[in-house]
Motif scaffolding. Structure first.
Motif, mmCIF file in Angstrom:
data_model
loop_
_atom_site.group_PDB
_atom_site.id
_atom_site.type_symbol
_atom_site.label_atom_id
_atom_site.label_comp_id
_atom_site.label_asym_id
_atom_site.label_seq_id
_atom_site.Cartn_x
_atom_site.Cartn_y
_atom_site.Cartn_z
ATOM 1 N N GLU B 379 0.696 -2.291 -2.083
ATOM 2 C CA GLU B 379 0.960 -2.640 -3.463
ATOM 3 C C GLU B 379 1.787 -1.527 -4.112
ATOM 4 O O GLU B 379 1.999 -0.479 -3.503
ATOM 5 C CB GLU B 379 -0.368 -2.868 -4.192
ATOM 6 N N LEU B 380 2.236 -1.789 -5.348
ATOM 7 C CA LEU B 380 3.241 -0.891 -5.939
ATOM 8 C C LEU B 380 2.873 0.591 -5.918
ATOM 9 O O LEU B 380 3.692 1.416 -5.505
ATOM 10 C CB LEU B 380 3.569 -1.343 -7.369
ATOM 11 N N GLU B 451 4.327 -7.613 -9.645
ATOM 12 C CA GLU B 451 4.583 -7.045 -8.329
ATOM 13 C C GLU B 451 6.035 -7.267 -7.877
ATOM 14 O O GLU B 451 6.697 -6.367 -7.377
ATOM 15 C CB GLU B 451 3.610 -7.696 -7.340
#
Lengths: 112, 657
Positions: B379-380, B451
């Protein structure tokens, strides 16, 4: 709130009662006198430069002691003595930085 | 136009200097009108004052720091775009030499002092009290003062662009160039006073957070049970407390030189300009560790969370943080190896500088070992952390090259240096704080940042970074020096400069995508209803998002490192998420106050007065500062209780009873 404001509420309470205002006045006067002495010595050229520097450094040391004892209550407090650790660290940094600055800047005497 | 008016507009508003100033004036006017109109139309003035400007809540202050930092990143980034546009081709006349000087000065100063510093303070404020199980920082009122001093310091610095003229002597502001004889303009005064004002706030923040962490941890949270981000704040706060006074002294002495006519840094009467350089870097080098250490803390939290593993080598992580903070005091002379202090001095500082690579290397290996055999999800926050590793390794390696004193005579002040410090400062603080922003954004606002757009921003910014800065290493070797406003054709620099400029534009585009992402996510972002969107490990994730303003209805008791994670493993995280109504007591909180804001404003007025030597204005400002302090000294009724019943209602509404 925990610690910080708990202390605030007790502003007039037991934990702060021992700080008489006389103590602050004395500390204030002492710091003023120390400052006045250094200024007077510098302005009147009372000594040669080298001894003057030493005297001023000693006076500055006293000034720190006055600040720590009269205003920052270094001898009081509860819980682990973090402040002693911080003071030791501060002393190390101060001396290291001051002495190393003298060392670094000493190049002028060779160049000029 | 009457002559007097023309003189005013030329001297103070600089309308004779061309369209960049006019565009800025128009944009500032439009933005101000827009803000005022919006606030008036939606009748939000009272809300703004009561909920934000007077707030002493660490979460609100953190959010204000974050907004300010992002705005300053935009300003500093716009400066960078102008610089790179100017350098894209040889013999360019897009900017004059004077404007180029001003813009690289404001770019550097803003990015370090008004972007990186508020960004780390945003993270300190938002995260630390939640991570250690506290209801606010140790000195909430002082915290508000810190913010407003930073804010008005930054305003004072930024207003120089359209009123009076920007500083133009580099972000390091070395004398003798910055002495009155060579630099009359008010720009340099703007620099000195705005840094001084925001510096007071920074020292106060350092003290505040060290006190908070040492004194206000939840019961059972021993030092070695603290999350690593909190440890990184300890390390950074120690550095802030001991380093910033050196900057204060350096700036104050230079200001005395300029305003009172002393001779601390002149060549006459026993002054020594190199002493300023020495003092500046006594602060300046620790400063870069101040901004990178919290980023290391963020990476530690992110890696452990997204690899679903306890951090590898916790003790060595703590030790290396503290070691970096101590070593940071013994390396400053490597910024002026070429001064000629002698082989002994240069050798000592070269070796000390190389030693920094050891604890930093320990940290990098620990992050890698934490990821090893972890169940990593990309994830980021994790993406930015992964991008940080190779990037920072290259930056670190070129740093060791620069630390070799004899070789530094070759690299000194060349584009090699520029590439190096951008690489460590962008990979470290910028990637780290962007990762931290994504990571704790749901905790701040209650929704995740999108996202998909975030990934586009990530790739643009990363690719842009390498395209922008890798050519600069080569340019350095080809002899291009920093701070050149233009260069002749035929030096062989054109292609590399053009590539570098394209990279800078790609990074700028990446930043715009982050802005788009934030705006889009406000409306469409995934809402965080659990308070634990990332399957987190530490106490802040046991709270709802955003956290209620008293944080913890009942202060938890900590028995382990990664408390929430351990409880999840034992299937008893409900103990933190379901509050026993009987355990809730009245909560003691500090009252909001408008005085920190007014004090910042008074400092701004005083600073403005000193900039132009308008001493009446300066005295008015200083009287205002004194007044706010005296009023505070006589204030007894500065706190209140949230009644237990009220807390129960809030918690019930959040579904936590």
């Amino acid at each position: 709130m925990s610690t910080s404001t708990d202390k605030l509420t007790q502003g007039n309470g037991p934990s702060h009662a021992k700080h008489r205002s006389g103590q602050y006045v004395l500390g204030y006067l002492l710091s003023l006198v120390l400052t006045a002495i250094s200024f007077a010595l510098a302005l009147t050229h009372a000594m040669h430069v080298a001894p003057l520097m030493i005297v001023m450094t000693i006076l500055a040391g006293f000034q720190i002691v006055v600040q720590l004892f009269f205003f920052m209550h270094v001898t009081e407090g509860d819980g682990p003595p973090y402040h002693s650790l911080a003071l030791i660290l501060g002393l190390i940094f101060t001396f290291a930085i001051a002495l190393m600055s003298v060392w670094i800047m000493g190049f002028g005497s060779q160049v000029s | 136009m009457p002559a007097a008016l023309k003189q005013f507009t030329d001297t103070y508003l600089m309308w004779n200097e061309g369209y960049l100033i006019w565009i800025s004036d128009i944009l500032i006017a439009l933005t101000s009108i827009g803000i005022v109109a919006t606030l008036t139309y939606f009748k939000k003035w009272k809300w703004l004052w009561k909920e934000w400007l007077t707030s002493v809540d660490h979460k609100r202050i953190g959010i204000m720091y974050l907004i300010a930092a992002l705005l300053m990143m935009f300003r500093g980034g716009a400066d960078a775009m102008l610089l790179r546009t100017q350098l894209a081709s040889p013999n360019s006349h897009f900017l004059t030499a004077e404007h180029y000087d001003q813009i690289f000065t404001t770019h550097g100063t803003i990015m370090i002092l008004f972007m990186a510093m508020p960004m780390i303070f945003a993270m300190f404020n938002i995260v630390v009290p939640l991570q250690i199980g506290a209801r606010d920082v140790a000195f909430p009122y002082l915290n508000a003062i810190s913010f407003w001093l930073f804010f008005f310091g930054a305003m004072l610095f930024n207003i120089s662009f359209v009123f009076g003229g920007s500083p133009d002597a580099g972000w390091v502001s070395y004398p003798p160039l910055t002495e009155l004889g060579f630099d009359k303009g008010p720009g340099e005064n703007f620099y000195l006073l705005s840094l001084q004002i925001s510096g007071i706030g920074s020292i106060a923040t350092g003290i505040n957070f060290l006190a908070t962490i040492l004194k206000m941890r939840a019961p059972g949270m021993k030092l070695m049970r603290m999350p690593l981000f909190t440890w990184s704040v300890v390390a950074a706060s120690i550095v802030i407390i001991f380093a910033f006074p050196a900057l204060t002294i350096a700036l104050a002495l230079l200001m005395l030189d300029r305003i009172v006519g002393t001779h601390f840094f002149t060549m006459l009467h026993g002054g020594d300009p190199m002493m300023f350089v020495n003092l500046f870097w006594i602060w300046g080098h620790p400063e870069v560790y101040i901004v990178v250490l919290p980023a290391f803390g963020v990476f530690s939290e992110v890696v452990a969370t997204f690899a679903r593993k306890r951090i590898f080598g916790y003790t060595s992580m703590v030790a290396s943080l503290l070691l970096i903070s101590v070593i940071s005091y013994f390396v400053w002379a490597h910024h002026f190896f070429t001064m000629g202090a002698g082989a002994d001095v240069n050798t000592f500082f070269a070796v000390a500088s190389m030693m920094v690579a050891i604890p930093t290397g320990v940290k990098v290996f620990n992050w890698l070992f934490t990821m090893f055999r972890g169940r990593i999800s990309f994830e980021l926050p994790m993406l930015w952390t992964l991008a940080f590793v190779p990037n920072f390794i290259i930056g670190g390696a070129t740093g060791v090259m620069l630390a070799v004193a004899p070789a530094d005579y070759q690299y000194h002040n060349s584009y090699f240096l520029i590439a190096h410090f951008h690489q460590v400062l962008i990979a470290g603080p910028v990637f780290g704080l962007i990762a931290g922003m994504y990571f704790w954004w749901p905790k701040m606002f209650g929704f995740k940042l999108d996202e998909k757009i975030g990934r586009i921003a990530f790739w643009l910014f990363n690719i842009g970074f390498y395209v922008c800065f890798m050519p600069q290493y080569a340019l350095g070797f080809k002899g291009m020096q920093r701070r050149m406003y233009t260069y002749p054709a035929g030096m062989g620099w054109h292609t590399l400069n053009l590539i570098s400029t394209i990279g800078a534009y790609i990074m700028g585009l990446g930043f715009l995508f982050i802005v788009v992402q934030i705006v889009y996510s406000i409306k469409y972002g995934e809402r965080d209803l659990t308070g634990d969107p990332w399957n987190g490990r530490t106490l802040e994730w046991s709270l709802p998002s955003p956290a209620p303003h008293y944080n913890f209805a009942v202060i938890p008791t900590v028995t382990d490192r990664d408390m929430l994670w351990v409880m999840k493993q034992e299937g008893r995280e409900g103990e933190l998420r379901r509050i026993n109504p009987d355990a809730i007591a009245d909560i003691h909180m500090p009252k909001n106050s408008g005085r920190p804001f007014l004090m910042g404003l008074a400092f701004f007025v005083a600073g403005f007065g000193f900039v132009f030597n308008w001493y009446v204005l300066a005295v008015i400002g200083l009287v205002g500062v004194a007044l706010t302090m005296i009023l505070r000294a006589f204030e007894w009724d500065d706190e209140y209780h949230i009644l237990a019943e009220e807390v129960r209602e809030v918690e019930a509404a959040l579904g936590r009873l």
